[in-house]
Design an enzyme around this catalytic site. Structure first.
Site, PDB file in Angstrom:
ATOM      1  N   LYS A  83      77.808  27.116 -90.474  1.00  0.00           N
ATOM      2  CA  LYS A  83      79.145  27.158 -89.869  1.00  0.00           C
ATOM      3  C   LYS A  83      79.175  26.185 -88.700  1.00  0.00           C
ATOM      4  O   LYS A  83      78.345  26.254 -87.781  1.00  0.00           O
ATOM      5  CB  LYS A  83      79.412  28.592 -89.396  1.00  0.00           C
ATOM      6  CG  LYS A  83      80.845  29.012 -89.498  1.00  0.00           C
ATOM      7  CD  LYS A  83      80.940  30.518 -89.303  1.00  0.00           C
ATOM      8  CE  LYS A  83      82.381  30.958 -89.195  1.00  0.00           C
ATOM      9  NZ  LYS A  83      82.465  32.365 -88.811  1.00  0.00           N
TER      10      LYS A  83
HETATM   11  O1  G3P Z   1      85.671  34.946 -88.869  1.00  0.00           O
HETATM   12  C1  G3P Z   1      86.218  34.717 -87.597  1.00  0.00           C
HETATM   13  C2  G3P Z   1      86.576  36.031 -87.023  1.00  0.00           C
HETATM   14  O2  G3P Z   1      85.418  36.744 -86.724  1.00  0.00           O
HETATM   15  C3  G3P Z   1      87.442  35.998 -85.841  1.00  0.00           C
HETATM   16  O3  G3P Z   1      88.090  37.208 -85.854  1.00  0.00           O
HETATM   17  O4  G3P Z   1      89.323  39.080 -84.918  1.00  0.00           O
HETATM   18  O5  G3P Z   1      87.745  37.741 -83.471  1.00  0.00           O
HETATM   19  O6  G3P Z   1      89.904  36.770 -84.227  1.00  0.00           O
HETATM   20  P1  G3P Z   1      88.810  37.734 -84.534  1.00  0.00           P
END
Ligand code: G3P
Length: 214
Positions: A83
């Site tokens: 990533k």
């Molecule tokens: O895959 C990316 C994700 O983990 C971000 O999620 O909920 O932190 O915006 P969030």
């Protein structure tokens, strides 16, 4: 559409496997930090358990550092997808890693043109963060629609991996728009099983069953 688990918790990942929806895993430095365990231990445990792609993120900020880290991360398993954050140095790393045959997932995508750049550099996946766009008052699903259209227009093989998915409607709309993958916290998978009429129907069936004579 494939379901990945967006977690570095082995318990969450095993739960998803039992539910039959573990096509792969995505992690990021924040999710690793949440486990409170050393990165190497967590990465090994996940890669040993999961058969599908596992995204592990680099933390270097130059192409050279990212490429070096990518080669180290690939030691955890042949299913490791590296990533890489969306930035100029990241694109250089993606270009170089793709020529070595190392799969990449370009993360922190917030506009379609960033996804087009990543695809041109040879990314295997792009990760638009739809929930975080919603958080700032934009419709996060619009970016999925645009990226799917752009990739179809030019027949890119790069997969659209919808990330920052927060609730079942995100999942439904991603499926309708043709996202290749959604990556989900395990909580959202449980939410997907729910409907009030399912619960009410089951309650009635179980109550009626008590009236059946043996
Ligand atoms: O895959 C990316 C994700 O983990 C971000 O999620 O909920 O932190 O915006 P969030």
């Amino acid at each position: 559409m494939e379901y990945f688990i967006d977690s570095a918790s082995i318990e969450d990942i095993k739960e998803a496997a039992m539910l039959g929806v573990l096509d792969g895993v995505t992690t990021n430095p924040s999710l690793i930090a949440k486990t409170g365990r050393p990165f190497a231990t967590v990465a090994k445990e996940i890669c040993d358990f999961v058969k599908g792609p596992v995204s592990l993120e680099v933390v270097g900020t130059t192409a050279e550092e990212m490429i070096r880290e990518a080669r180290e991360l690939r030691r955890y398993g042949s299913n490791v997808v590296v990533k890489i954050p969306m930035m100029s140095e990241g694109l250089k790393a993606v270009k170089s890693l793709s020529s070595e045959g190392i799969p990449t997932n370009v993360t922190l995508i917030f506009q379609p043109i960033q996804a087009l750049l990543a695809a041109k550099a040879g990314a295997s996946y792009v990760s638009p963060f739809i929930g975080r766009l919603d958080d700032i008052g934009q419709n996060g699903l619009d970016i999925i629609k645009d990226i799917v259209q752009i990739f179809n227009n030019y027949s890119f093989n790069t997969k659209v991996l919808a990330a920052s998915v927060r609730h079942p409607v995100h999942v439904l709309e991603c499926a309708k728009l043709g996202a290749d993958v959604v990556t989900l916290p395990v909580k959202v998978i449980h939410q997907l099983t729910k409907h009030p009429l399912t619960d009410a129907g089951l309650k009635t069936f179980l109550e009626d069953w008590k009236k059946v004579k043996a």
